[in-house]
Scaffold this active site. Structure first.
Site, PDB file in Angstrom:
ATOM      1  N   ARG A 159       0.841  -1.194   0.000  1.00  0.00           N
ATOM      2  CA  ARG A 159       0.000   0.000   0.000  1.00  0.00           C
ATOM      3  C   ARG A 159       0.878   1.247   0.000  1.00  0.00           C
ATOM      4  NH1 ARG A 159      -5.177  -1.686   1.224  1.00  0.00           N
ATOM      5  NH2 ARG A 159      -5.355  -3.706   2.273  1.00  0.00           N
ATOM      6  N   GLY A 191      -6.958  -0.353  -6.112  1.00  0.00           N
ATOM      7  CA  GLY A 191      -8.243   0.193  -5.709  1.00  0.00           C
ATOM      8  C   GLY A 191      -8.285   1.702  -5.785  1.00  0.00           C
ATOM      9  N   THR A 237      -4.893   3.576  -5.227  1.00  0.00           N
ATOM     10  CA  THR A 237      -4.000   3.308  -6.349  1.00  0.00           C
ATOM     11  C   THR A 237      -4.412   4.111  -7.573  1.00  0.00           C
ATOM     12  OG1 THR A 237      -3.554   1.062  -5.564  1.00  0.00           O
ATOM     13  CG2 THR A 237      -3.110   1.506  -7.875  1.00  0.00           C
ATOM     14  N   ILE A 287     -13.767  -6.379  -5.707  1.00  0.00           N
ATOM     15  CA  ILE A 287     -14.573  -7.590  -5.854  1.00  0.00           C
ATOM     16  C   ILE A 287     -16.059  -7.289  -5.719  1.00  0.00           C
ATOM     17  CG2 ILE A 287     -12.737  -9.086  -5.022  1.00  0.00           C
ATOM     18  CD1 ILE A 287     -14.230  -9.300  -2.371  1.00  0.00           C
ATOM     19  N   ASP A 288     -16.395  -6.014  -5.405  1.00  0.00           N
ATOM     20  CA  ASP A 288     -17.805  -5.652  -5.224  1.00  0.00           C
ATOM     21  C   ASP A 288     -18.563  -5.535  -6.535  1.00  0.00           C
ATOM     22  OD1 ASP A 288     -17.779  -5.515  -2.428  1.00  0.00           O
ATOM     23  OD2 ASP A 288     -16.924  -3.502  -2.470  1.00  0.00           O
ATOM     24  N   GLY A 312     -19.307  -5.116   1.156  1.00  0.00           N
ATOM     25  CA  GLY A 312     -20.264  -4.321   0.400  1.00  0.00           C
ATOM     26  C   GLY A 312     -20.660  -3.072   1.148  1.00  0.00           C
TER      27      GLY A 312
END
Length: 272
Positions: free
Chosen positions: A117, A142, A145, A172-173, A218
Site C-alpha cells: 500500500r 483500488g 491506487t 470484488i464488489d 459491500g
C-alpha cells in the site's frame, strides 16, 4: 473472416436500460471497451510494465497471466516487465514476464509480483519509464491506487510522453458501471455461499428460533450479498446499502423475521 471482433467508434453501453414515461428523454452511455481496428502503438515497439498495488484479492495472478499472454501472443509485444511489491517496486529492478513464467500462476492465490500500500512517488515512476522506454503501464489497484494512476497519467500528458497508463480496478464488489464484471467477484460470491451454508446449519441446530447472520463485503454496494443470497435459496432476509432498512411496519424487517421464525423455526440473514 476476422479472427477477433473489433469495436466500432459508435459502440456504447447504456447506463440505464429501463425507461419511464416521465423525466428526461436523454440517457447516459459509456464508450464500449475492446479491441480497435487501428492501434496507436506499433506492437513491435511496445515495452510494457505490470504492477499490483494495495491489498490482496482473488484473481490477481489471473490478470497478470492474461495480460502477459495477450500482449505476447495476440500482439507480439517483445518485452513485458513485472514490477515487484507495488508502487515501491519502481525503485528496484523488475522481472521479465513471459508465457512460461506465468503459465500456471492462476492456480495460486495472491500475486507473483507481490503488492504493498502507498509508496506512490511520481518522479521515481517517471524515471523508471524513461530509463526503460516503457510506453504501456498496467496498474492493478483500488481507490488509492487509481488516484496515483490519474496523477501519473496527467503528468505523462503534461510532459508529452507517449505513454498509456492503464488502471485495472481491483474491486470484488462489482460496483463499476464502465466494466462488465470486476475480477474476483464470482470467487467472492462462491466463498460467501459457503458462509451462508454454515449459518444455515447454525440457525437450524440452535433451537428454538435460531438466527444465523452473515456479514459480507459491500460497504457501498450489495452485489456480493445479492448474488450470494439468490444462489442457494436459504436466505430469509438480505440487507444491502441500496435499499433503506425499515425495522417496523408492514414491510419491516423485524415482523418479517418473526414470521419466518414462526414458519420455519429458524432464519438466515445476510448483511452487506
Amino acid at each position: 473472416m476476422e479472427m477477433f471482433h473489433v469495436m466500432n467508434e459508435t459502440d456504447i453501453i447504456l447506463k440505464d436500460i429501463v425507461r419511464h414515461d416521465i423525466g428526461t428523454h436523454e440517457c447516459q452511455a459509456f464508450i464500449r471497451a475492446g479491441p480497435r481496428r487501428f492501434l496507436h502503438f506499433d506492437p513491435n515497439n511496445v515495452r510494457a510494465a505490470i504492477v499490483t498495488c494495495g491489498g490482496l484479492c482473488p484473481g490477481l495472478n489471473n490478470v497478470i497471466r492474461e495480460l502477459t499472454n495477450t500482449l505476447h501472443f495476440t500482439y507480439g509485444v517483445p518485452k513485458i516487465y513485472g514490477i515487484k511489491g507495488g508502487y515501491k517496486g519502481f525503485s528496484h529492478e523488475p522481472i521479465e514476464l513471459t508465457p512460461d513464467l506465468v503459465n500456471l500462476i492462476h492456480h495460486n492465490g495472491g500475486t507473483i509480483l507481490g503488492c504493498s500500500r502507498g509508496h506512490f512517488k511520481k518522479d521515481v515512476i517517471l524515471k523508471f519509464i524513461k530509463k526503460r522506454n516503457i510506453n504501456q503501464v498496467y496498474i492493478l489497484g483500488g481507490d488509492g491506487t487509481h488516484k496515483g494512476i490519474l496523477e501519473l497519467s496527467n503528468e505523462c500528458l503534461k510532459l508529452e510522453l507517449n505513454v498509456s497508463v492503464v488502471g485495472i480496478p481491483k474491486t470484488i464488489d462489482n460496483d463499476l458501471d464502465i466494466i462488465d464484471r470486476s475480477f474476483g467477484f464470482e470467487t467472492a460470491v462462491e466463498a460467501a455461499q459457503a458462509a451462508i451454508a454454515s449459518a444455515k446449519v447454525e440457525a437450524t441446530c440452535n433451537q428454538p428460533n435460531g438466527i444465523g447472520i452473515v456479514k459480507l463485503m459491500g460497504r457501498s454496494t450489495g452485489f456480493i450479498a445479492s448474488y450470494a443470497t439468490l444462489s442457494p435459496g436459504d436466505v430469509d432476509l438480505c440487507l444491502i446499502p441500496e435499499v433503506p432498512i425499515v425495522l417496523e411496519g408492514e414491510f419491516g424487517c423485524l415482523p418479517h423475521l418473526k414470521k419466518r421464525l414462526q414458519e420455519k423455526g429458524h432464519a438466515v440473514v445476510v448483511v452487506a
